[in-house]
Design an enzyme around this catalytic site. Structure first.
Site, PDB file in Angstrom:
ATOM      1  NE  ARG A 265     -24.888  31.757  14.642  1.00 53.87           N
ATOM      2  CZ  ARG A 265     -24.898  31.566  13.331  1.00 53.87           C
ATOM      3  NH1 ARG A 265     -24.512  30.407  12.832  1.00 53.87           N
ATOM      4  NH2 ARG A 265     -25.287  32.530  12.505  1.00 53.87           N
TER       5      ARG A 265
ATOM      6  N   GLY B 264     -34.144  38.655   8.993  1.00 49.94           N
ATOM      7  CA  GLY B 264     -33.418  37.802   8.066  1.00 49.94           C
ATOM      8  C   GLY B 264     -32.655  38.608   7.029  1.00 49.94           C
TER       9      GLY B 264
ATOM     10  CG  ASN C  15     -21.574  32.647  12.097  1.00 52.30           C
ATOM     11  OD1 ASN C  15     -22.064  33.719  11.762  1.00 52.30           O
ATOM     12  ND2 ASN C  15     -21.285  31.703  11.230  1.00 52.30           N
TER      13      ASN C  15
ATOM     14  NE  ARG D 157       2.395  56.592  32.459  1.00 52.13           N
ATOM     15  CZ  ARG D 157       2.222  57.394  33.507  1.00 52.13           C
ATOM     16  NH1 ARG D 157       3.131  57.425  34.470  1.00 52.13           N
ATOM     17  NH2 ARG D 157       1.161  58.160  33.598  1.00 52.13           N
TER      18      ARG D 157
ATOM     19  CE1 TYR E 270       6.663  58.991  35.925  1.00 52.93           C
ATOM     20  CE2 TYR E 270       6.842  60.731  37.563  1.00 52.93           C
ATOM     21  CZ  TYR E 270       6.201  60.177  36.469  1.00 52.93           C
ATOM     22  OH  TYR E 270       5.116  60.795  35.923  1.00 52.93           O
TER      23      TYR E 270
HETATM   24  C1  UD1 Z   1     -25.737  33.285   5.860  1.00 49.72           C
HETATM   25  C2  UD1 Z   1     -26.460  32.638   4.686  1.00 49.72           C
HETATM   26  C3  UD1 Z   1     -25.849  31.266   4.402  1.00 49.72           C
HETATM   27  C4  UD1 Z   1     -24.361  31.415   4.162  1.00 49.72           C
HETATM   28  C5  UD1 Z   1     -23.661  32.162   5.313  1.00 49.72           C
HETATM   29  C6  UD1 Z   1     -22.245  32.492   4.915  1.00 49.72           C
HETATM   30  C7  UD1 Z   1     -28.768  33.415   4.767  1.00 49.72           C
HETATM   31  C8  UD1 Z   1     -30.175  33.065   5.123  1.00 49.72           C
HETATM   32  N1  UD1 Z   1     -27.867  32.487   4.994  1.00 49.72           N
HETATM   33  O1  UD1 Z   1     -25.976  32.473   6.994  1.00 49.72           O
HETATM   34  O2  UD1 Z   1     -26.489  30.686   3.264  1.00 49.72           O
HETATM   35  O3  UD1 Z   1     -23.772  30.127   4.002  1.00 49.72           O
HETATM   36  O4  UD1 Z   1     -24.345  33.395   5.573  1.00 49.72           O
HETATM   37  O5  UD1 Z   1     -21.516  33.085   5.967  1.00 49.72           O
HETATM   38  O6  UD1 Z   1     -28.513  34.500   4.288  1.00 49.72           O
HETATM   39  N2  UD1 Z   1     -28.046  40.208   9.077  1.00 49.72           N
HETATM   40  C9  UD1 Z   1     -28.758  41.380   9.027  1.00 49.72           C
HETATM   41  N3  UD1 Z   1     -30.085  41.354   9.288  1.00 49.72           N
HETATM   42  C10 UD1 Z   1     -30.754  40.212   9.571  1.00 49.72           C
HETATM   43  C11 UD1 Z   1     -30.015  39.008   9.600  1.00 49.72           C
HETATM   44  C12 UD1 Z   1     -28.655  39.023   9.349  1.00 49.72           C
HETATM   45  O7  UD1 Z   1     -28.197  42.450   8.758  1.00 49.72           O
HETATM   46  O8  UD1 Z   1     -31.965  40.275   9.788  1.00 49.72           O
HETATM   47  C13 UD1 Z   1     -26.589  40.257   8.808  1.00 49.72           C
HETATM   48  C14 UD1 Z   1     -25.752  39.785   9.984  1.00 49.72           C
HETATM   49  O9  UD1 Z   1     -25.424  40.868  10.830  1.00 49.72           O
HETATM   50  C15 UD1 Z   1     -24.513  39.192   9.308  1.00 49.72           C
HETATM   51  C16 UD1 Z   1     -25.047  38.738   7.952  1.00 49.72           C
HETATM   52  O10 UD1 Z   1     -26.280  39.384   7.761  1.00 49.72           O
HETATM   53  O11 UD1 Z   1     -23.509  40.163   9.123  1.00 49.72           O
HETATM   54  C17 UD1 Z   1     -25.224  37.234   7.896  1.00 49.72           C
HETATM   55  O12 UD1 Z   1     -26.145  36.832   8.894  1.00 49.72           O
HETATM   56  P1  UD1 Z   1     -25.921  35.507   9.728  1.00 49.72           P
HETATM   57  O13 UD1 Z   1     -27.034  35.388  10.703  1.00 49.72           O
HETATM   58  O14 UD1 Z   1     -24.568  35.403  10.237  1.00 49.72           O
HETATM   59  O15 UD1 Z   1     -26.163  34.412   8.573  1.00 49.72           O
HETATM   60  P2  UD1 Z   1     -25.647  32.923   8.539  1.00 49.72           P
HETATM   61  O16 UD1 Z   1     -26.540  32.075   9.392  1.00 49.72           O
HETATM   62  O17 UD1 Z   1     -24.213  32.874   8.791  1.00 49.72           O
HETATM   63 CA    CA Z   2     -22.663  34.375   9.392  1.00 51.51          CA
END
Ligand code: UD1
Ligand code: CA
Length: 467
Positions: free
Chosen positions: A18, A82, A232, A338, A371
């Protein structure tokens, strides 16, 4: 006091789609630092758990290189399936860990150590298997909603994409921060499936697993939704930047600094400013800048990675980078220091003067249009308007040495390498190509001629032609 051993996991493998960026989300700058540094520094400097594990995937090498601290253990999540899958890959380093694991997200940088320590204490005090950090948000869109049972206990978290219309009305959301007991965590992750709207393994699904196993699930509320905002999008990045900037300004003012228009002043958290300094509007203080007591800065000054003494004035539209200024010096308006410039006590650098890689002695003045590059200038030297050190011959840089109490007349070109001895005087308009002995007068220009009555003679000539 924490009772049990604990470790921290920071999730940072996602790309951050995003953000619409070629740069992985957690490396985006936030108030002059990478987003991920906030959580990493919080762990290393304040929380100090037994282990800090960072999960990387997208641009993993770039992130590792950006965080060379050996106290960090990196674990690679090859495919981003995930948050549940991300945490599962840490089993390789925490599989035998018996204690509490605090799970953080790299995209939630405003979280404070105080909240986290209170949460870990609460979790351990309650003897919970899992504690969820939750918050109420007026606008919960995008966050996972917390579903509670009749008795008020947390049953599960439902993601925006999977939620029913009624579930979407819930304003209590998951912050993405959890305390989980280690052996239970990895067992529970083994049962998480990806049959949901995003086809991902959701970390919050371990709540259901805990309930099935009759393990204690607790929630810990945080009062300020801004502290746990997830970044995000670029718009959220801008909101976080403003919030952090305001935290820094409040802190700086608490420590005795005056700001006329705080909202217009940008101070990176790594700067330090001592008491009774006044910062006028539109100033930018960056990096490891340290400013002493009783200084006046701005309006509209930019100072990066520099050390400024006490009672220094940095006037309108001045830029200072990687330099060092002693007490009582005055710089500006419209000056440019500088990298690697050093101004001695009480030195003055004025309008449209550029200094680079030079030492300027105490009490020395270069007030207008100069300068000064690759120069070593002693004490109480006067550099006249328009003086230029010609330090570059097209191939190499050369040094100019000007000893104490030299007077350099206006519009002088000092062709380096060159040494001007103490107390010497350089006549205005000179081009100096040879060393000048101490206390000498150097004149390096064509001698002036005045042709007597030249104008009258010209008039006569002109008349002669017309007649
Ligand atoms: C996540 C939560 C949501 C919560 C929100 C809070 C889940 C499924 N959802 O959603 O309930 O309200 O955070 O901010 O957990 N990441 C990985 N590997 C992956 C996917 C994500 O390391 O495969 C890391 C991302 O880099 C990020 C963090 O996990 O730092 C959260 O991932 P993101 O995709 O931003 O989750 P949200 O949709 O915000
Ligand atoms: Ca997030």
């Amino acid at each position: 006091m924490l009772m049990k051993k604990w470790a921290v996991i920071i999730m940072a493998a996602g790309k951050g789609k995003r953000m619409r960026s070629d740069l992985v989300k957690v490396l985006h700058p936030l108030l002059g630092k990478m987003m991920l540094s906030y959580t990493v520094e919080l762990c290393l400097e304040e929380l100090q758990p037994e282990k800090v594990v960072v999960i990387v995937g997208h641009q993993a090498r770039k992130i590792r290189d950006a965080f060379p601290d050996r106290r960090i253990t990196f674990v690679e999540q090859q495919e981003q399936l995930g948050t549940g899958h991300a945490v599962a890959v840490t089993e390789s380093v925490l599989g035998t860990f018996a204690g509490t694991i605090l799970i953080l997200s790299g995209d939630t940088p405003l979280i404070t150590a105080q909240t986290l320590l209170e949460m870990v204490q609460y979790h351990q005090g309650q003897g919970a298997a899992l504690t969820l950090l939750t918050v109420y948000r007026e606008d919960p869109i995008g966050y996972g909603r917390v579903i509670r049972g009749a008795a008020g206990t947390v049953h599960r978290v439902v993601e925006e994409q999977d939620a029913s219309k009624r579930e979407r009305e819930i304003t209590e959301v998951n912050t993405g921060i959890y305390c989980v007991e280690a052996p239970f965590l990895y067992q529970a992750l083994g049962t998480v499936r990806s049959d949901n709207a995003q086809g991902e393994y959701y970390l919050p699904d371990i709540i259901a697993s805990a309930r099935r196993k009759k393990k204690k699930v607790k929630s810990f509320p945080v009062a300020d939704p801004l502290e746990v905002m997830g970044i995000n999008t670029r718009a959220e990045l801008a909101v976080a930047e403003q919030l952090l900037a305001d935290r820094v300004r409040q802190q700086v003012m608490t420590e005795g600094v005056t700001m006329q228009d705080p909202a217009s002043v940008y101070i990176e958290p790594s700067c330090r400013i001592e008491k009774d300094t006044i910062i006028y509007p539109n100033c930018y203080l960056r990096g490891k800048t340290v400013i002493g007591e009783g200084c006046r800065i701005g309006p509209q000054a930019e100072i990066s990675d520099s050390r400024i003494g006490d009672r220094v004035q940095v006037k309108f539209c001045t830029m200072i980078t990687d330099s060092w200024i002693d007490d009582d010096a005055v710089v500006g308006p419209f000056s440019h220091l500088r990298p690697d410039s050093h101004l001695g006590k009480g030195a003055k650098i004025g309008n449209f003067v550029e200094v680079k890689k030079s030492r300027i002695g105490p009490g020395t003045k270069a007030n207008h249009l100069s300068y000064i590059g690759d120069a070593e200038i002693g004490a109480e030297v006067n550099i006249g308007a328009g003086t230029i050190t010609c330090n570059y011959d097209g191939q190499h840089k050369h040094r100019t040495v000007i000893e104490d109490k030299v007077f350099v007349g206006s519009n002088t070109a000092l062709v380096a390498p060159l040494t001007i001895g103490a107390g010497a005087v350089i006549a205005a308009g000179s081009t100096v190509t040879k060393d000048v002995p101490p206390y000498a007068l150097a004149v390096g220009r064509t001698r002036q001629k005045s042709l007597k009555k030249w104008v009258v003679k010209r008039e006569k000539r002109n008349k002669g032609r017309q007649g």
